[in-house]
Design a protein around this motif. Structure first.
Motif, PDB file in Angstrom:
ATOM      1  N   SER A  91      42.633  38.830  35.338  1.00  0.00           N
ATOM      2  CA  SER A  91      41.960  38.050  36.397  1.00  0.00           C
ATOM      3  C   SER A  91      41.848  38.904  37.653  1.00  0.00           C
ATOM      4  CB  SER A  91      42.745  36.773  36.718  1.00  0.00           C
ATOM      5  OG  SER A  91      43.051  36.055  35.560  1.00  0.00           O
ATOM      6  N   VAL A  92      41.064  39.961  37.560  1.00  0.00           N
ATOM      7  CA  VAL A  92      40.884  40.882  38.692  1.00  0.00           C
ATOM      8  C   VAL A  92      39.392  40.941  39.022  1.00  0.00           C
ATOM      9  CG1 VAL A  92      42.888  42.256  37.947  1.00  0.00           C
ATOM     10  CG2 VAL A  92      40.587  42.956  37.235  1.00  0.00           C
ATOM     11  N   SER A  98      39.619  49.997  34.886  1.00  0.00           N
ATOM     12  CA  SER A  98      40.907  50.644  35.175  1.00  0.00           C
ATOM     13  C   SER A  98      42.050  49.835  34.562  1.00  0.00           C
ATOM     14  CB  SER A  98      41.089  50.863  36.680  1.00  0.00           C
ATOM     15  OG  SER A  98      41.213  49.639  37.333  1.00  0.00           O
ATOM     16  N   VAL A 135      38.514  36.666  32.924  1.00  0.00           N
ATOM     17  CA  VAL A 135      37.905  35.481  33.535  1.00  0.00           C
ATOM     18  C   VAL A 135      36.731  35.881  34.437  1.00  0.00           C
ATOM     19  CG1 VAL A 135      40.059  34.147  33.507  1.00  0.00           C
ATOM     20  CG2 VAL A 135      39.527  35.583  35.484  1.00  0.00           C
ATOM     21  N   GLY A 173      36.273  27.289  40.533  1.00  0.00           N
ATOM     22  CA  GLY A 173      36.807  28.129  41.597  1.00  0.00           C
ATOM     23  C   GLY A 173      36.575  27.497  42.955  1.00  0.00           C
ATOM     24  N   THR A 174      36.989  28.208  43.961  1.00  0.00           N
ATOM     25  CA  THR A 174      36.752  27.778  45.341  1.00  0.00           C
ATOM     26  C   THR A 174      36.422  29.042  46.140  1.00  0.00           C
ATOM     27  OG1 THR A 174      38.965  28.136  46.265  1.00  0.00           O
ATOM     28  CG2 THR A 174      38.625  26.053  45.108  1.00  0.00           C
ATOM     29  N   VAL A 206      30.474  41.315  41.884  1.00  0.00           N
ATOM     30  CA  VAL A 206      29.517  40.508  41.106  1.00  0.00           C
ATOM     31  C   VAL A 206      28.101  41.061  41.315  1.00  0.00           C
ATOM     32  CG1 VAL A 206      28.427  38.229  40.916  1.00  0.00           C
ATOM     33  CG2 VAL A 206      30.920  38.396  41.042  1.00  0.00           C
TER      34      VAL A 206
HETATM   35  N1  LIG Z   1      37.024  32.738  42.795  1.00  0.00           N
HETATM   36  C1  LIG Z   1      36.297  32.068  41.944  1.00  0.00           C
HETATM   37  O1  LIG Z   1      35.716  31.047  42.303  1.00  0.00           O
HETATM   38  C2  LIG Z   1      36.179  32.546  40.528  1.00  0.00           C
HETATM   39  C3  LIG Z   1      35.810  31.646  39.534  1.00  0.00           C
HETATM   40  C4  LIG Z   1      35.720  32.093  38.218  1.00  0.00           C
HETATM   41  C5  LIG Z   1      35.979  33.429  37.918  1.00  0.00           C
HETATM   42  N2  LIG Z   1      36.295  34.280  38.911  1.00  0.00           N
HETATM   43  C6  LIG Z   1      36.557  35.677  38.548  1.00  0.00           C
HETATM   44  O2  LIG Z   1      37.952  35.793  38.404  1.00  0.00           O
HETATM   45  C7  LIG Z   1      38.404  37.096  38.783  1.00  0.00           C
HETATM   46  C8  LIG Z   1      39.514  36.951  39.814  1.00  0.00           C
HETATM   47  O3  LIG Z   1      39.007  36.236  40.908  1.00  0.00           O
HETATM   48  P1  LIG Z   1      39.976  35.533  41.951  1.00  0.00           P
HETATM   49  O4  LIG Z   1      39.162  34.533  42.678  1.00  0.00           O
HETATM   50  O5  LIG Z   1      41.244  35.107  41.305  1.00  0.00           O
HETATM   51  O6  LIG Z   1      40.244  36.777  42.924  1.00  0.00           O
HETATM   52  P2  LIG Z   1      41.432  37.008  43.961  1.00  0.00           P
HETATM   53  O7  LIG Z   1      40.922  37.963  44.970  1.00  0.00           O
HETATM   54  O8  LIG Z   1      41.997  35.721  44.416  1.00  0.00           O
HETATM   55  O9  LIG Z   1      42.520  37.739  43.064  1.00  0.00           O
HETATM   56  C9  LIG Z   1      42.321  38.996  42.471  1.00  0.00           C
HETATM   57  C10 LIG Z   1      43.654  39.574  42.018  1.00  0.00           C
HETATM   58  O10 LIG Z   1      43.435  40.806  41.355  1.00  0.00           O
HETATM   59  C11 LIG Z   1      44.390  41.753  41.825  1.00  0.00           C
HETATM   60  N3  LIG Z   1      43.857  43.088  41.551  1.00  0.00           N
HETATM   61  C12 LIG Z   1      42.784  43.675  42.097  1.00  0.00           C
HETATM   62  N4  LIG Z   1      42.585  44.875  41.523  1.00  0.00           N
HETATM   63  C13 LIG Z   1      43.557  45.035  40.603  1.00  0.00           C
HETATM   64  C14 LIG Z   1      43.903  46.053  39.688  1.00  0.00           C
HETATM   65  N5  LIG Z   1      43.198  47.176  39.592  1.00  0.00           N
HETATM   66  N6  LIG Z   1      45.002  45.870  38.873  1.00  0.00           N
HETATM   67  C15 LIG Z   1      45.728  44.728  38.948  1.00  0.00           C
HETATM   68  N7  LIG Z   1      45.435  43.732  39.795  1.00  0.00           N
HETATM   69  C16 LIG Z   1      44.377  43.878  40.609  1.00  0.00           C
HETATM   70  C17 LIG Z   1      44.575  41.382  43.290  1.00  0.00           C
HETATM   71  O11 LIG Z   1      45.740  41.883  43.842  1.00  0.00           O
HETATM   72  C18 LIG Z   1      44.637  39.853  43.155  1.00  0.00           C
HETATM   73  O12 LIG Z   1      45.925  39.462  42.731  1.00  0.00           O
HETATM   74  C19 LIG Z   1      37.171  37.830  39.280  1.00  0.00           C
HETATM   75  O13 LIG Z   1      36.679  38.657  38.269  1.00  0.00           O
HETATM   76  C20 LIG Z   1      36.167  36.738  39.556  1.00  0.00           C
HETATM   77  O14 LIG Z   1      34.855  37.187  39.382  1.00  0.00           O
HETATM   78  C21 LIG Z   1      36.446  33.875  40.198  1.00  0.00           C
END
Ligand SMILES: NC(=O)c1ccc[n+]([C@@H]2O[C@H](COP(=O)([O-])OP(=O)(O)OC[C@H]3O[C@@H](n4cnc5c(N)ncnc54)[C@H](O)[C@@H]3O)[C@@H](O)[C@H]2O)c1
Ligand SMILES: O=C(O)C(=O)C[C@]1(C(=O)O)C=C[C@@H](O)C=C1
Length: 307
Positions: free
Chosen positions: A72-73, A80, A98, A127-128, A239
């Motif tokens: 979930s990054v 990576s 995700v 999401g939010t 994105v």
């Molecule tokens: N926010 C939304 O509404 C939503 C909804 C559905 C899917 N997504 C997708 O889910 C994913 C995560 O989104 P989010 O909202 O949880 O983001 P977020 O910014 O809240 O969290 C991202 C996490 O990834 C970690 N991270 C970043 N690079 C990393 C790496 N190289 N190795 C390990 N950890 C790393 C960060 O420290 C953080 O903990 C994204 O791909 C996003 O597109 C987001």
């Protein structure tokens, strides 16, 4: 609910990772949750929130002996992470993600997946605008779609196990190919965010309207845009860069349609304007009738307020 996986590794513990952690725990879906994230500060916060059973900044360590790995990054970090974990995955493990874009995530991750691991790309449509471990909350996925975009020769049993997992979280699961997913999401999710970022930027740039007026007179329509435009810049930059073709295609269509509307307004063509607005109103009614309006703009905020 019964235990579905012995050990689940959550790589990335922001909004989505932490929401998964709450629900996995609440529903007893794993015997052990291992939390991994790059930043020690984020990891410390995840520990303070009690999101897992074990915490590490090493994705490699986290996936050892994990039966399910959920990445979930931000989508731009997918390759990576895949490279980091590939040598430590347990044979037979399911690896999923995700990410909001799918073709790019598959291109980044699949080449690094060992043959004895089941890689199943996924995307919860939930999401939010908030991000980070404090943004997560239980129940985020309840009643929402989760789309799988399986790659060729995906093992049916693994697919069923992952489907059961998301269904246990309350999600409805659909499958489609990654390119189709990316086109659909470009119009229903990516463009709305890009338009929101743009309109709020335009308002901010206006010389005839001061910033305090934008805040003071912000009508609810504009406020809804500001919510989307407050979303995480890293996530949405990724994105845009990783669903470039589909977004550009939809933006071209959007610009043409906007030019049509602009022309109708310029020439006072009320019938054209009325016809369009009548057609779009019917879409909203269909969404409400289909019970898809659970995501009223402050759905996430209410849940957070209760925390
Ligand atoms: N926010 C939304 O509404 C939503 C909804 C559905 C899917 N997504 C997708 O889910 C994913 C995560 O989104 P989010 O909202 O949880 O983001 P977020 O910014 O809240 O969290 C991202 C996490 O990834 C970690 N991270 C970043 N690079 C990393 C790496 N190289 N190795 C390990 N950890 C790393 C960060 O420290 C953080 O903990 C994204 O791909 C996003 O597109 C987001
Ligand atoms: O409701 C929001 O705030 C969201 O941005 C959630 C939303 C969406 O566009 O619906 C955003 C990105 C995702 O990949 C899935 C869901």
């Amino acid at each position: 609910m019964s235990v579905q996986f012995d050990r689940i590794a959550l790589i990335g513990i922001g909004l989505i990772g932490s929401s998964l952690a709450y629900d996995i725990r609440r529903l007893g879906l794993a015997r052990e949750i291992v939390v991994a994230t790059r930043s020690p500060d984020t990891l410390k916060r995840a520990e303070e929130l009690g999101l897992g059973d074990r915490y590490t900044t090493s994705s490699q360590d986290a996936v050892k002996d994990a039966d399910l790995v959920i990445v979930s990054v931000p989508v731009g970090a997918s390759e990576s992470v895949a490279k980091e974990i590939s040598g430590s995955l347990k044979p037979g493990a399911i690896v999923t993600d995700v990410g909001s874009t799918k073709a790019s995530v598959i291109a980044q991750m699949l080449p690094h997946m060992p043959a004895d691991v089941h890689f199943i790309p996924g995307h919860p449509l939930a999401g939010t605008e908030k991000s980070g471990p404090d943004a997560g909350f239980p129940g985020l996925f309840e009643g929402r779609w989760c789309i799988f975009t399986p790659v060729a020769d995906t093992d049916e049993t693994a697919l069923k196990r992952l489907r059961s997992f998301w269904e246990a979280l309350g999600s409805k699961v659909d499958e489609m190919d990654a390119e189709h997913h990316d086109k659909v999401l470009a119009i229903v999710s990516h463009l709305p965010h890009i338009i929101a970022y743009n309109i709020v930027g335009t308002a901010d740039d206006l010389e005839t309207v001061t910033e305090s007026e934008v805040i003071k007179y912000s009508a609810s329509g504009f406020r809804d845009f500001t919510r989307l435009a407050a979303s995480d810049p890293t996530m949405w930059r990724d994105v845009c860069l990783h669903n470039r073709d589909a977004i550009l295609e939809m933006l071209a269509r959007f610009s043409e349609d906007l030019a049509y509307l602009q022309r109708a307004i310029r020439w006072g063509e009320g019938d054209k304007i009325f016809e369009l607005f009548t057609r779009t109103r019917a879409i909203r009614r269909s969404i409400v009738q289909a019970g898809q309006d659970v995501d009223a703009p402050d759905f996430g905020r209410h849940a957070l307020d209760k925390k």
